[in-house]
Design an enzyme around this catalytic site. Structure first.
Site, PDB file in Angstrom:
ATOM      1  N   ILE A 151       0.860  -1.177   0.000  1.00 40.66           N
ATOM      2  CA  ILE A 151       0.000   0.000   0.000  1.00 40.66           C
ATOM      3  C   ILE A 151       0.899   1.231   0.000  1.00 40.66           C
ATOM      4  O   ILE A 151       2.077   1.154   0.359  1.00 40.66           O
ATOM      5  CB  ILE A 151      -0.983   0.023   1.203  1.00 40.66           C
ATOM      6  CG1 ILE A 151      -0.230  -0.078   2.532  1.00 40.66           C
ATOM      7  CG2 ILE A 151      -2.000  -1.096   1.097  1.00 40.66           C
ATOM      8  CD1 ILE A 151      -1.151  -0.017   3.753  1.00 40.66           C
ATOM      9  N   ASP A 152       0.351   2.349  -0.415  1.00 35.41           N
ATOM     10  CA  ASP A 152       1.144   3.563  -0.567  1.00 35.41           C
ATOM     11  C   ASP A 152       1.684   4.061   0.775  1.00 35.41           C
ATOM     12  O   ASP A 152       1.114   3.784   1.830  1.00 35.41           O
ATOM     13  CB  ASP A 152       0.308   4.676  -1.208  1.00 35.41           C
ATOM     14  CG  ASP A 152      -0.172   4.314  -2.602  1.00 35.41           C
ATOM     15  OD1 ASP A 152       0.538   3.536  -3.274  1.00 35.41           O
ATOM     16  OD2 ASP A 152      -1.238   4.803  -3.002  1.00 35.41           O
ATOM     17  N   LYS A 153       2.737   4.847   0.694  1.00 38.40           N
ATOM     18  CA  LYS A 153       3.394   5.413   1.877  1.00 38.40           C
ATOM     19  C   LYS A 153       2.384   6.098   2.803  1.00 38.40           C
ATOM     20  O   LYS A 153       2.379   5.858   4.012  1.00 38.40           O
ATOM     21  CB  LYS A 153       4.463   6.411   1.445  1.00 38.40           C
ATOM     22  CG  LYS A 153       5.068   7.215   2.585  1.00 38.40           C
ATOM     23  CD  LYS A 153       6.013   8.282   2.077  1.00 38.40           C
ATOM     24  CE  LYS A 153       6.525   9.151   3.216  1.00 38.40           C
ATOM     25  NZ  LYS A 153       7.395  10.250   2.737  1.00 38.40           N
TER      26      LYS A 153
END
Length: 341
Positions: A151-153
């Site tokens: 998942i994104d930062k």
């Protein structure tokens, strides 16, 4: 803009090599600014260092950082990374482990933590923390230890990590076959008229901004992407929704919601950090700016994760509470919508 990005490594150093072909409509632009527009986490200092080292080429000739890129130019840059072993070094970083057994673990990733090391994020990642917690992790096809998905930062929430090669293969197949369960909570701009719906559209890199993804409705580019959504709460100028992923493409929910006119709240990369819906009153503007401060990231949380356990073959489902920043932001909008109808 046509672009190609590759990575190269040898025994001593890890390199990141980018190659871009400036489009026919490219206006003259300094090569350092050009590269910052198209390479994620490429700071001006990093580009300056590459220029000083003679690692920026235009049409196969070394150029300085003030070279003006023109239409049709082929631009290449080479960044030197720390040694590969350093990138994958164990670090004593606390992990929020929701579940763990001999073949897998489920972690609740906080917003702000990068999942795996890469350019601009050499340490402090989830992988660095996992390698401290677990001595040996299997690697996936991209040589990333333990990762089945990511998942994104600045997205918070649940991730499953494989501790054995068999578990990785079993879990990866579930994600590939679309049998895993992934549900997200998102706060988006605008009032979604439908109570539920499905967004379909191939996703690939944006032709002009390589840091963004975009939807290709005709399916002529990119990969298939399907997102199902359900409205949970209407809060005036924003809507709280649940999103269920059928596929798992980069920035999928962020891109699909923007595509239908409902960009995620405070999603800087896709323009959600501006007031997209509402009034022109200064009090409203101040309210939204305060909400941005409460939630200094895109309003997205990976709340539910489900899969078949590789060993027991039993279905497992995990849920995580909304993190404090997102919960507080939603509460702020609830209060505003209640008193400003």
């Amino acid at each position: 803009m046509d672009a190609e990005t590759t990575s190269e490594s040898n025994n001593d150093e890890l390199f990141e090599h980018h190659k871009f072909l400036a489009s026919a409509g490219q206006e003259p632009l300094r090569v350092d600014k050009f590269l910052m527009n198209f390479i994620e986490n490429a700071t001006r200092n990093k580009i300056q260092q590459a220029a000083k080292a003679g690692n920026i080429w235009v049409n196969d000739k070394i150029v300085k950082q003030n070279y003006k890129v023109k239409a049709g130019d082929e631009v290449r840059v080479l960044f030197e990374h720390p040694p590969y072993e350093f990138l994958l070094s164990p670090e004593n970083i606390p992990l929020d482990i929701v579940y763990e057994d001999e073949v897998l673990l489920v972690v609740n990733k906080p917003a702000g933590m990068v999942v795996h090391p890469g350019h601009g994020n050499y340490s402090g990642t989830l992988i660095n923390a996992l390698l401290y917690h677990i001595e040996h992790l299997p690697v996936n096809s991209n040589q990333r230890p333990g990762l089945v998905h990511r998942i994104d930062k600045d997205t918070s929430g649940l991730l499953v990590v494989a501790k054995t090669e068999d578990a990785m293969a079993h879990l990866a197949k579930q994600f590939f076959d679309k049998t895993s369960e992934r549900e997200y909570i998102a706060l988006v701009w605008g009032n979604i008229e439908e109570d539920s719906g499905t967004v379909e559209g191939h996703i690939a890199r944006h032709p002009k901004n390589r840091l963004q993804m975009t939807v290709y409705p005709e399916g002529d580019q990119g990969k298939e992407a399907v997102t199902h959504f359900e409205v949970l709460e209407r809060l005036g100028y924003v809507t709280l929704i649940r999103c269920k992923l059928e596929t798992g493409r980069t920035h999928q929910i962020r891109v699909h919601m923007k595509h239908i006119g409902h960009t995620l709240f405070n999603d800087e990369r896709y323009g959600g950090n501006k007031i997209l819906k509402g009034t022109t009153f200064s009090k409203y503007k101040q309210f939204v700016e305060n909400a941005f401060k409460i939630l200094p990231r895109q309003a997205l949380h990976a709340k539910t994760l489900g899969f078949i356990h590789p060993l027991t073959k039993k279905h497992m489902q995990f849920n995580s509470e909304l993190p404090e920043d997102l919960a507080n932001c939603i509460d702020k909008w609830r209060h505003y919508s209640k008193h400003n109808r």
